[in-house]
Write a protein that holds these residues in place. Structure first.
Motif, mmCIF file in Angstrom:
data_model
loop_
_atom_site.group_PDB
_atom_site.id
_atom_site.type_symbol
_atom_site.label_atom_id
_atom_site.label_comp_id
_atom_site.label_asym_id
_atom_site.label_seq_id
_atom_site.Cartn_x
_atom_site.Cartn_y
_atom_site.Cartn_z
ATOM 1 N N PRO A 4 0.811 -1.229 0.000
ATOM 2 C CA PRO A 4 0.000 0.000 0.000
ATOM 3 C C PRO A 4 0.838 1.271 0.000
ATOM 4 O O PRO A 4 0.397 2.292 -0.524
ATOM 5 N N GLN B 262 -3.308 6.419 -2.230
ATOM 6 C CA GLN B 262 -4.534 5.998 -1.556
ATOM 7 C C GLN B 262 -5.513 7.164 -1.493
ATOM 8 O O GLN B 262 -5.130 8.323 -1.338
ATOM 9 N N GLY C 114 -7.333 5.768 2.891
ATOM 10 C CA GLY C 114 -7.519 4.547 2.118
ATOM 11 C C GLY C 114 -8.595 4.750 1.068
ATOM 12 O O GLY C 114 -9.429 5.650 1.150
ATOM 13 N N THR D 266 -6.964 -1.611 -0.418
ATOM 14 C CA THR D 266 -5.582 -1.180 -0.214
ATOM 15 C C THR D 266 -4.638 -1.635 -1.315
ATOM 16 O O THR D 266 -3.497 -1.180 -1.375
ATOM 17 N N THR E 45 -8.341 -5.781 0.958
ATOM 18 C CA THR E 45 -9.282 -4.860 1.592
ATOM 19 C C THR E 45 -9.046 -4.802 3.092
ATOM 20 O O THR E 45 -8.349 -5.639 3.668
ATOM 21 N N ARG E 46 -9.672 -3.805 3.717
ATOM 22 C CA ARG E 46 -9.454 -3.527 5.131
ATOM 23 C C ARG E 46 -10.772 -3.088 5.760
ATOM 24 O O ARG E 46 -11.546 -2.344 5.140
ATOM 25 N N TRP F 211 -9.105 0.577 12.662
ATOM 26 C CA TRP F 211 -8.985 -0.511 11.693
ATOM 27 C C TRP F 211 -8.850 -1.849 12.407
ATOM 28 O O TRP F 211 -8.215 -1.951 13.461
ATOM 29 N N ASP G 248 -7.340 -5.187 11.439
ATOM 30 C CA ASP G 248 -6.575 -5.911 10.436
ATOM 31 C C ASP G 248 -6.520 -7.410 10.691
ATOM 32 O O ASP G 248 -5.937 -8.148 9.877
#
Length: 844
Positions: free
Chosen positions: A222, A227, A246, A266, A289-290, A305, A307
């Motif tokens: 990323p 972004q 993002g 991302t 993706t996130r 976030w 993760d």
């Protein structure tokens, strides 16, 4: 998806009957296409007193066609937003984009109904957010940042691009990276034009390199990608703050309105040899993706976030991959447990209180969708997880009730059904969900574990729930539904513990489709695409009184409808099939006519799917009404094929549904066997290439945007993204070949012979039919497909013509090019189908 793109997503209701061609009516011409206005989205204000309408202007040579991604298929780059009062009065154009060639669309009301957020192309080739103020009747741009048109706000059942109000003056908007090239879906042709011209000029000057390097064998992190951001914009002051870094793809508001879940893209995962690429949510490939969570009640909150949910699924229209509990305290998410997982099908639970996420993978389920019961039961559409599922695995997906703690047993409560609902809705009964399966409405009591049909005595087959939508059910329990039937009727459904009551919902016209529904405000809006125009009606939803509020395209009443009918015939395999036969205008019984067969492999004609390419309302250059207007009959045969992704041989199956239909049209005394022509768009172009190598019965053929070589199609970049920084990551060709319409089931190096034997280019020496090839150089079906086939015909001295339109995409759209294209098509058929007059008075 090729068919959907060819037809701009238009789903236009058709009627089987036709109007007698008389002196008061005339044939359709190409110019009539340029006079059409299109009515798109209809969005009621929160109080139901105003309707925001998107209406695309007529197509003229004075406009610029930017190829803005289409939300409603109405050409948003030359549309305006209009305001219509519910209780009388005329509509008013809020945007007047014709003045400077701007387009406006995507209306989103603020909670108090005093403001309307819009997207617009005003000022150039970007798309920016605008806000219209009702009190001052002013329209202004609220940020200079370009909106990311691949981001969706999923709220109130409406799939809207990029924007979401979090209070009366604050607008969330997903934006592209600052000063970055536009993304794939953001006016791709315009971006490619500017990039190509800029780099070619640099190469000619010789002072700066024009190099672009693509790399395989590693995943681009990323940090090496530009972004986007999610902005919170104060529309009064114009100040904005970044709430998420993002490239946001989806915004999902909790039922209480206190939290916002978001999914950001991302990057892209490099393909793995054993993993088939897929097309999902506008992405051809493997998105990284996130998952994030944002508190909407904190004035300056930032996104948290999670993760440990790897690559949460991207949402597609109608999916329920992720869902909020009715109290807004938990979010069910489908994703991966690690980057080594091949597919995102694990279930996770996010708590808004503790801001933690917990995996429910111990329950050994492969999860496709999620839902919540009124009393907090977590439900999953799933099947048992196999460590290595066999290729022919047919284990179906059922709905399971799960222990919210994640440690209890699971229970399959749809096992008794022969089919399973794809969507479940909460009811006012604490333990009960409802859903449609096998044409019936089913009730599921999760406490007593009982299942019963509520409509087993109701003859019509139910099709789908149209209200409330899955995203529109903001946590509240429902007491009634509105459903469609296979006959396209609408019914209001209410129920008790023992039975359901269905009441036909009145419509102002047989062809009217539901555009907006607000039962709490007793408002229903219908749109009708009738033979004599486009209409909008409003009503109260309870009786048959409707008020006609808008009339567009009244000139269609001047245009004769071609008589059309379904004919039944036998395919080569002995199966019973149907075809649509359209008679030429002025048809005389007993007289034989030249016949153009419009082919599209995989399309099966039935009583209910009259082809929308025959609607007079279709603005596309693919509008087939121009053909009977020219004096030709049109035949649209059924061409059944195996399912997408299933390895098969479509090339050999193509004639099976076509030739029997042609013979039937001849036997009926309508088609002249010596004057048969063939035409097809997109995958229909592939069908046309193939058929001219398999039969010599057609005297002339035209293929538009067709595929001829499945091997080269697999690896060629598509033109709109060829100049992009990561062009190789959009795996359009591999998706088309392995899991899409090509039906090859694997890459060419695994099954080369299947690719070769299904590519008409390898049988081009058999062609005896004069062939015209039409293609744009910005088509995502590479123009090289037409070049290959034409070069082969040229090498052999065969009769052929290659018509190339510079700057055009998959469907020819520039008015000048559309007119030129149809002139050439008719000249070609007039020349080769003996007996046609070159001065026919139909389409130019």
């Amino acid at each position: 998806y090729l068919l959907r793109l060819v037809c701009f997503g238009l789903g236009i209701a058709m009627s089987a009957g036709g109007t007698v061609y008389g002196q008061q009516q005339r044939p359709m011409t190409v110019d009539d296409l340029f006079r059409l206005e299109q009515l798109g989205a209809v969005v009621a204000s929160p109080d139901g007193e105003w309707l925001a309408l998107v209406i695309a202007r007529t197509r003229t040579n004075a406009e610029t066609y930017r190829d803005v991604p289409s939300g409603m298929g109405v050409g948003e780059d030359h549309a305006d937003v209009w305001l219509l009062p519910r209780r009388g009065g005329s509509r008013r154009n809020l945007t007047n984009g014709l003045i400077d060639g701007s387009g406006y669309w995507n209306p989103v009301w603020s909670p108090d109904g005093k403001r309307l957020a819009l997207l617009s192309t005003k000022g150039g080739n970007n798309v920016n957010p605008y806000v219209w103020e009702m009190e001052t009747d002013t329209l202004r741009q609220v940020t200079e940042r370009a909106a990311d048109l691949r981001a969706y706000a999923n709220d109130e059942g409406w799939l809207s691009h990029a924007m979401l109000w979090i209070d009366n003056t604050t607008l969330l908007c997903a934006v592209l990276p600052d000063k970055a090239p536009r993304s794939y879906h953001d006016m791709a042709k315009i971006r490619s034009y500017s990039t190509a011209v800029r780099e070619w000029a640099k190469a000619a000057q010789g002072r700066k390199p024009t190099v672009s390097v693509l790399e395989s064998g590693r995943e681009v992190p990323p940090t090496e990608r530009l972004q986007g951001q999610l902005l919170a914009v104060d529309v009064l002051t114009g100040r904005s703050r970044v709430v998420a870094e993002g490239s946001v793809r989806h915004l999902i508001v909790s039922p209480t309105g206190r939290h916002l879940a978001l999914i950001a893209e991302t990057g892209r995962m490099p393909p793995e040899p054993g993993l088939k690429p897929r097309f999902e949510a506008g992405v051809s490939g493997f998105p990284r993706t996130r998952l994030g969570l944002l508190s909407l009640k904190r004035k300056h909150g930032r996104t948290q976030w999670f993760d440990n949910v790897v690559d949460p699924r991207l949402i597609t229209l109608g999916s329920a991959f992720h869902s909020w509990s009715s109290d807004g305290t938990s979010l069910a998410v489908i994703g991966k447990e690690s980057t080594e997982d091949h597919t995102a099908d694990h279930l996770f639970l996010v708590s808004t209180a503790s801001k933690t996420v917990r995996s429910l993978s111990s329950q050994k389920l492969e999860v496709r969708a999620t839902a919540w019961s009124p009393n907090g039961d977590l439900l999953a559409l799933a099947r048992p997880r196999f460590l290595s599922a066999p290729p022919d695995d047919t284990t179906r997906f059922d709905w399971f009730a799960l222990d919210r703690s994640g440690g209890g047993s699971i229970r399959n409560f749809t096992a008794p059904l022969t089919a399973v609902p794809t969507m479940l809705l909460r009811t006012s009964e604490r333990n009960t969900m409802v859903g449609i399966a096998s044409g019936e409405l089913w009730s599921f009591n999760l406490r007593s574990n009982t299942t019963r049909s509520l409509t087993d005595t109701f003859p019509p087959q139910l099709q789908e729930v149209v209200w409330p939508s899955r995203r529109g059910q903001r946590g509240g329990a429902i007491q009634e539904l509105i459903v469609t039937t296979q006959a396209n009727d609408l019914y209001r459904v209410a129920w008790t513990k023992t039975s359901a009551r269905l009441r036909l919902l009145p419509r102002p016209s047989e062809n009217a489709t539901l555009a907006e529904l607000r039962p709490e405000q007793q408002l229903v809006v219908y749109i009708g695409t009738e033979s004599n125009g486009t209409f909008l009606w409003t009503g109260n939803g309870s009786d048959a009184r409707f008020e006609q509020r808008i009339v567009l395209n009244s000139h269609l009443g001047e245009i004769a409808d071609a008589k059309r009918t379904l004919i039944e015939y036998r395919g080569m395999d002995g199966d019973s099939l149907k075809a649509m036969l359209v008679l030429p205008l002025g048809y005389e019984p007993g007289k034989r006519y030249p016949l153009l067969v419009n082919v599209y492999a995989g399309l099966v004609t039935s009583d209910s799917n009259f082809h929308y390419l025959l609607s007079k309302h279709m603005v596309s250059s693919a509008n087939l009404n121009l053909i009977p207007a020219r004096g030709y009959a049109v035949l649209m045969p059924s061409m059944p094929l195996a399912s997408w992704g299933e390895a098969s041989d479509p090339y050999m199956d193509l004639p099976k549904g076509v030739m029997g239909a042609v013979d039937k049209a001849i036997d009926l005394g309508i088609a002249d066997p010596e004057r048969l022509g063939l035409i097809g768009w997109s995958y229909g172009g592939y069908s046309t290439y193939s058929l001219v190598t398999l039969t010599h019965r057609f005297k002339a053929a035209v293929t538009l945007a067709g595929i001829s070589d499945l091997v080269s199609m697999y690896g060629t970049f598509v033109a709109p993204i060829r100049y992009d920084e990561f062009a190789h990551e959009e795996l359009f060709g591999p998706v088309f070949g392995e899991t899409g319409q090509a039906r090859m089931g694997a890459p060419p190096w695994f099954d080369l012979w299947r690719y070769l034997r299904n590519s008409p280019i390898h049988f081009v020496d058999r062609v005896q039919t004069p062939l015209m090839i039409i293609q744009g150089d910005m088509d995502y079906v590479p123009i090289q497909q037409g070049e290959e086939f034409f070069t082969a015909l040229y090498r052999m001295g065969k009769k052929a013509k290659f018509v190339r339109y510079w700057g055009e995409g998959h469907v020819i759209s520039s008015p000048a090019n559309v007119e030129d294209m149809w002139q050439r098509v008719f000249q070609w058929f007039d020349e080769h189908l003996a007996g046609m007059s070159l001065d026919t008075t139909g389409a130019r």
